[in-house]
Design a protein around this motif. Structure first.
Motif, short mmCIF file in Angstrom:
data_model
loop_
_atom_site.label_atom_id
_atom_site.label_comp_id
_atom_site.label_asym_id
_atom_site.label_seq_id
_atom_site.Cartn_x
_atom_site.Cartn_y
_atom_site.Cartn_z
N LYS A 73 34.79 29.02 40.59
CA LYS A 73 34.41 29.93 41.67
C LYS A 73 34.82 29.34 43.03
CE LYS A 73 30.45 32.17 43.82
NZ LYS A 73 29.01 32.29 43.89
N LEU A 74 34.55 28.05 43.22
CA LEU A 74 34.95 27.40 44.48
C LEU A 74 36.46 27.42 44.65
CD1 LEU A 74 32.56 24.32 44.46
CD2 LEU A 74 32.50 26.23 46.07
N ALA A 75 37.19 27.15 43.57
CA ALA A 75 38.65 27.15 43.63
C ALA A 75 39.16 28.55 43.97
CB ALA A 75 39.24 26.67 42.31
N HIS A 76 38.56 29.57 43.36
CA HIS A 76 38.96 30.95 43.64
C HIS A 76 38.68 31.30 45.10
CE1 HIS A 76 39.80 35.15 42.89
NE2 HIS A 76 38.65 35.46 43.46
N GLU A 77 37.51 30.91 45.60
CA GLU A 77 37.17 31.18 47.01
C GLU A 77 38.15 30.48 47.93
OE1 GLU A 77 33.12 29.93 47.38
OE2 GLU A 77 32.34 31.69 46.34
N GLN A 78 38.49 29.25 47.62
CA GLN A 78 39.43 28.49 48.45
C GLN A 78 40.81 29.12 48.39
OE1 GLN A 78 38.60 25.92 50.50
NE2 GLN A 78 40.66 26.14 51.28
N PHE A 79 41.21 29.58 47.21
CA PHE A 79 42.50 30.24 47.05
C PHE A 79 42.56 31.51 47.88
CE2 PHE A 79 45.30 33.19 44.69
CZ PHE A 79 46.48 32.47 44.77
N GLN A 80 41.46 32.27 47.90
CA GLN A 80 41.41 33.50 48.68
C GLN A 80 41.52 33.21 50.18
OE1 GLN A 80 41.66 36.41 47.47
NE2 GLN A 80 41.20 36.00 45.34
N VAL A 81 40.93 32.11 50.62
CA VAL A 81 40.99 31.73 52.04
C VAL A 81 42.39 31.26 52.40
CG1 VAL A 81 40.17 30.03 53.71
CG2 VAL A 81 38.54 31.17 52.21
N ASP A 82 43.03 30.49 51.50
CA ASP A 82 44.34 29.92 51.78
C ASP A 82 45.47 30.94 51.69
OD1 ASP A 82 43.16 27.48 52.15
OD2 ASP A 82 43.73 26.66 50.20
N MET A 83 45.33 31.96 50.85
CA MET A 83 46.39 32.93 50.65
C MET A 83 46.36 34.00 51.74
SD MET A 83 48.43 32.47 48.13
CE MET A 83 49.07 34.08 47.78
N PRO A 84 47.51 34.25 52.37
CA PRO A 84 47.55 35.37 53.31
C PRO A 84 47.48 36.66 52.50
CG PRO A 84 49.73 34.44 53.02
CD PRO A 84 48.76 33.56 52.26
N SER A 85 46.84 37.65 53.04
CA SER A 85 46.74 38.90 52.29
C SER A 85 48.06 39.65 52.40
CB SER A 85 45.58 39.75 52.80
OG SER A 85 45.86 40.21 54.09
N THR A 86 48.59 40.00 51.25
CA THR A 86 49.83 40.76 51.20
C THR A 86 49.57 42.03 50.42
OG1 THR A 86 50.52 39.59 49.21
CG2 THR A 86 51.32 38.72 51.30
N HIS A 87 50.19 43.08 50.83
CA HIS A 87 50.03 44.36 50.16
C HIS A 87 51.37 44.78 49.60
CE1 HIS A 87 45.98 44.77 51.67
NE2 HIS A 87 46.43 44.43 52.86
N THR A 88 51.39 45.08 48.31
CA THR A 88 52.61 45.53 47.67
C THR A 88 52.44 47.00 47.33
OG1 THR A 88 52.80 43.34 46.69
CG2 THR A 88 54.19 45.05 45.77
N SER A 89 53.43 47.78 47.67
CA SER A 89 53.31 49.21 47.38
C SER A 89 53.51 49.45 45.89
CB SER A 89 54.35 50.01 48.18
OG SER A 89 55.63 49.75 47.66
N ASP A 90 52.96 50.54 45.40
CA ASP A 90 53.09 50.89 44.00
C ASP A 90 54.54 51.15 43.61
OD1 ASP A 90 49.99 52.77 43.69
OD2 ASP A 90 50.40 50.63 43.65
N ALA A 91 55.36 51.61 44.55
CA ALA A 91 56.76 51.90 44.25
C ALA A 91 57.51 50.63 43.86
CB ALA A 91 57.42 52.55 45.46
N VAL A 92 57.12 49.52 44.41
CA VAL A 92 57.78 48.27 44.08
C VAL A 92 57.38 47.80 42.68
CG1 VAL A 92 58.01 45.85 44.72
CG2 VAL A 92 57.93 47.58 46.49
N ILE A 93 56.17 48.07 42.30
CA ILE A 93 55.66 47.59 41.02
C ILE A 93 56.10 48.47 39.86
CG2 ILE A 93 53.55 47.15 39.70
CD1 ILE A 93 52.23 46.44 42.37
N ARG A 94 56.07 49.78 40.04
CA ARG A 94 56.38 50.70 38.95
C ARG A 94 57.85 51.10 38.96
NH1 ARG A 94 52.06 55.05 40.16
NH2 ARG A 94 50.48 53.64 40.86
#
Length: 107
Positions: A73-94
């Motif tokens: 849980k701590l590692a996940h919380e730290q990972f969420q803090v360290d990672m910049p939020s990026t948004h990928t559109s559905d068109a790129v994924i599908r």
């Protein structure tokens, strides 16, 4: 050991949890050895010592799992803090609807 709210805010909490995991790992090894001795040293096995050893082993396993979950849980919380939020559109994924995979003509 149960993870409380203050642990997630402490910078040393991950180090503390890792130390706990090392301690529990050492205890698990010792207690597994105790179970083996109680089961194999005497014929027939010493049931009383075997029950005591397995009870300790079970409790240590439970504590190890709780601490591992808290560490995750701590590692996940730290990972969420360290990672910049990026948004990928559905068109790129599908892939598009017309896209079909062609089998290769390998021999």
């Amino acid at each position: 050991m149960i993870c409380n709210e203050n642990e997630s805010s402490s910078p040393d909490s991950m180090k503390h949890k890792k130390s706990e995991l090392r301690l529990y790992c050492d205890l698990l090894m010792q207690q597994a050895h105790m179970v083996k001795e109680a089961a194999c040293k005497q014929k027939p096995p010493d049931v009383e010592k075997l029950e005591e050893a397995t009870t300790l082993l079970s409790a240590t396993c439970d504590s190890f799992i709780e601490t591992l979950e808290a560490c995750s849980k701590l590692a996940h919380e730290q990972f969420q803090v360290d990672m910049p939020s990026t948004h990928t559109s559905d068109a790129v994924i599908r892939p598009t609807k017309n896209h079909k995979l062609q089998p290769s003509n390998s021999t």
